[in-house]
Write a protein that holds these residues in place. Structure first.
Motif, PDB file in Angstrom:
ATOM      1  N   ILE A 170       0.843  -1.204   0.000  1.00  0.00           N
ATOM      2  CA  ILE A 170       0.000   0.000   0.000  1.00  0.00           C
ATOM      3  C   ILE A 170       0.872   1.246   0.000  1.00  0.00           C
ATOM      4  CG2 ILE A 170      -1.611   1.349   1.412  1.00  0.00           C
ATOM      5  CD1 ILE A 170      -2.907  -1.399   2.210  1.00  0.00           C
ATOM      6  N   ARG A 171       1.921   1.257   0.820  1.00  0.00           N
ATOM      7  CA  ARG A 171       2.818   2.415   0.883  1.00  0.00           C
ATOM      8  C   ARG A 171       3.526   2.634  -0.458  1.00  0.00           C
ATOM      9  NH1 ARG A 171       7.584   4.148   0.880  1.00  0.00           N
ATOM     10  NH2 ARG A 171       8.614   2.139   0.697  1.00  0.00           N
ATOM     11  N   GLN A 172       4.051   1.552  -1.045  1.00  0.00           N
ATOM     12  CA  GLN A 172       4.785   1.705  -2.306  1.00  0.00           C
ATOM     13  C   GLN A 172       3.864   2.116  -3.452  1.00  0.00           C
ATOM     14  OE1 GLN A 172       7.824  -1.105  -3.421  1.00  0.00           O
ATOM     15  NE2 GLN A 172       8.438  -1.427  -1.287  1.00  0.00           N
ATOM     16  N   LEU A 173       2.669   1.590  -3.520  1.00  0.00           N
ATOM     17  CA  LEU A 173       1.741   2.015  -4.582  1.00  0.00           C
ATOM     18  C   LEU A 173       1.372   3.482  -4.421  1.00  0.00           C
ATOM     19  CD1 LEU A 173      -0.381  -1.196  -4.951  1.00  0.00           C
ATOM     20  CD2 LEU A 173       0.758   0.001  -6.821  1.00  0.00           C
ATOM     21  N   ALA A 174       1.135   3.940  -3.197  1.00  0.00           N
ATOM     22  CA  ALA A 174       0.837   5.364  -2.975  1.00  0.00           C
ATOM     23  C   ALA A 174       2.015   6.226  -3.423  1.00  0.00           C
ATOM     24  CB  ALA A 174       0.504   5.612  -1.502  1.00  0.00           C
ATOM     25  N   ALA A 175       3.232   5.800  -3.101  1.00  0.00           N
ATOM     26  CA  ALA A 175       4.426   6.553  -3.509  1.00  0.00           C
ATOM     27  C   ALA A 175       4.572   6.550  -5.033  1.00  0.00           C
ATOM     28  CB  ALA A 175       5.673   5.966  -2.840  1.00  0.00           C
ATOM     29  N   TYR A 176       4.277   5.429  -5.672  1.00  0.00           N
ATOM     30  CA  TYR A 176       4.341   5.345  -7.133  1.00  0.00           C
ATOM     31  C   TYR A 176       3.374   6.345  -7.766  1.00  0.00           C
ATOM     32  CZ  TYR A 176       3.428   3.517 -11.829  1.00  0.00           C
ATOM     33  OH  TYR A 176       3.241   3.386 -13.184  1.00  0.00           O
ATOM     34  N   PHE A 177       2.127   6.333  -7.317  1.00  0.00           N
ATOM     35  CA  PHE A 177       1.135   7.234  -7.914  1.00  0.00           C
ATOM     36  C   PHE A 177       1.417   8.693  -7.582  1.00  0.00           C
ATOM     37  CE2 PHE A 177      -1.390   3.292  -8.251  1.00  0.00           C
ATOM     38  CZ  PHE A 177      -1.638   3.364  -9.611  1.00  0.00           C
ATOM     39  N   ALA A 178       2.137   8.965  -6.501  1.00  0.00           N
ATOM     40  CA  ALA A 178       2.525  10.335  -6.151  1.00  0.00           C
ATOM     41  C   ALA A 178       3.768  10.779  -6.919  1.00  0.00           C
ATOM     42  CB  ALA A 178       2.776  10.436  -4.648  1.00  0.00           C
ATOM     43  N   GLY A 179       4.354   9.878  -7.718  1.00  0.00           N
ATOM     44  CA  GLY A 179       5.533  10.213  -8.514  1.00  0.00           C
ATOM     45  C   GLY A 179       6.843  10.069  -7.763  1.00  0.00           C
ATOM     46  N   LEU A 227       8.120   7.041  -6.476  1.00  0.00           N
ATOM     47  CA  LEU A 227       8.692   5.693  -6.508  1.00  0.00           C
ATOM     48  C   LEU A 227       8.806   5.241  -7.950  1.00  0.00           C
ATOM     49  CD1 LEU A 227       9.399   3.154  -4.607  1.00  0.00           C
ATOM     50  CD2 LEU A 227       7.188   2.317  -5.374  1.00  0.00           C
ATOM     51  N   ARG A 228       9.970   4.796  -8.328  1.00  0.00           N
ATOM     52  CA  ARG A 228      10.202   4.352  -9.698  1.00  0.00           C
ATOM     53  C   ARG A 228      10.442   2.857  -9.803  1.00  0.00           C
ATOM     54  NH1 ARG A 228      12.064   8.369 -13.600  1.00  0.00           N
ATOM     55  NH2 ARG A 228      11.287  10.353 -12.834  1.00  0.00           N
ATOM     56  N   PRO A 238      12.562  -0.831 -16.999  1.00  0.00           N
ATOM     57  CA  PRO A 238      12.457   0.163 -15.925  1.00  0.00           C
ATOM     58  C   PRO A 238      11.357   1.204 -16.148  1.00  0.00           C
ATOM     59  CG  PRO A 238      14.315   0.670 -17.325  1.00  0.00           C
ATOM     60  CD  PRO A 238      13.744  -0.639 -17.822  1.00  0.00           C
ATOM     61  N   TYR A 239      11.067   1.897 -15.102  1.00  0.00           N
ATOM     62  CA  TYR A 239      10.136   3.032 -15.086  1.00  0.00           C
ATOM     63  C   TYR A 239      10.478   3.974 -16.237  1.00  0.00           C
ATOM     64  CZ  TYR A 239       7.743   7.090 -12.948  1.00  0.00           C
ATOM     65  OH  TYR A 239       6.923   8.154 -12.676  1.00  0.00           O
ATOM     66  N   GLY A 240       9.464   4.409 -16.964  1.00  0.00           N
ATOM     67  CA  GLY A 240       9.683   5.368 -18.041  1.00  0.00           C
ATOM     68  C   GLY A 240      10.138   4.761 -19.350  1.00  0.00           C
ATOM     69  N   ALA A 241      10.257   3.438 -19.403  1.00  0.00           N
ATOM     70  CA  ALA A 241      10.672   2.757 -20.632  1.00  0.00           C
ATOM     71  C   ALA A 241       9.532   1.858 -21.097  1.00  0.00           C
ATOM     72  CB  ALA A 241      11.913   1.910 -20.378  1.00  0.00           C
ATOM     73  N   VAL A 242       9.575   1.498 -22.372  1.00  0.00           N
ATOM     74  CA  VAL A 242       8.626   0.532 -22.914  1.00  0.00           C
ATOM     75  C   VAL A 242       9.401  -0.524 -23.689  1.00  0.00           C
ATOM     76  CG1 VAL A 242       6.636   2.102 -23.038  1.00  0.00           C
ATOM     77  CG2 VAL A 242       8.186   1.923 -24.992  1.00  0.00           C
TER      78      VAL A 242
END
Length: 187
Positions: A75-84, A86-87, A114-118
């Motif tokens: 829950i903590r990590q998902l909240a941090a991810y959506f807040a920008g 956590l990568r 990684p985050y920001g890549a496809v």
């Protein structure tokens, strides 16, 4: 965590909770081994269906436990991810709901994109040593029990198209925009 939740949060149980996110309510479920499921659009009907499926597939009792120690870090990590903030997710994952080729593909996705890549479906197939298995990679993405954390939204078509997404294309667009791959929606 209250004592009632502690008493029910045993190794034989699957702790679950619904959390709000930028893409709507997510149902998170965790075993004693780690996060086992993330489900989009977790309204009452979706919740009921998913919980029945999880219980049947894993042979464990499901306990609503939003205060569970097993769910606190997801829950903590998902909240941090959506807040920008956590990568990269650093959660223990329970891979019980996937096996074989699908598990191999999902593990490569989790560690190698990684985050920001496809990555393209075909490229991901080549990474796991199956260059002709782009369609099978698509099936693996569709069966991903841990979306967002295992970032199937980062898999796109070789021509630049978004491809499919179990959470819906608008959800995929929002996740890719959050990661800076696509521009933020105008509305």
């Amino acid at each position: 965590m209250n004592s009632d939740t502690q008493d029910r949060d045993t190794a034989q149980d699957i702790a679950w909770a619904v959390v709000e996110s930028d893409i709507g309510p997510l149902l998170l479920a965790a075993t004693d081994r780690g996060l086992v499921s993330v489900c989009f659009h977790a309204d009452a009907a979706v919740r009921e269906k998913l919980l029945a499926q999880l219980g049947a597939r894993l042979g464990k009792e499901l306990v609503e436990a939003p205060e569970s120690a097993r769910l606190a870090e997801p829950i903590r990590q998902l909240a941090a991810y959506f807040a920008g903030g956590l990568r990269e997710f650093t959660l223990p994952l329970d891979w019980s709901l996937t096996s074989g080729f699908n598990r191999q593909v999902l593990r490569e996705l989790a560690t190698g994109v990684p985050y920001g890549a496809v990555v393209g479906y075909g490229d991901l197939a080549r990474r796991v040593g199956q260059p002709g298995a782009a369609q099978a990679v698509g099936s693996a993405m569709g069966s991903n029990p841990l979306p967002v954390v295992v970032p199937c939204h980062r898999v796109v078509e070789s021509d630049g198209g978004l491809g499919g997404f179990g959470g819906g294309l608008e959800t995929k667009r929002l996740l890719l925009a959050l990661e800076g791959v696509l521009p933020q929606p105008l509305f």
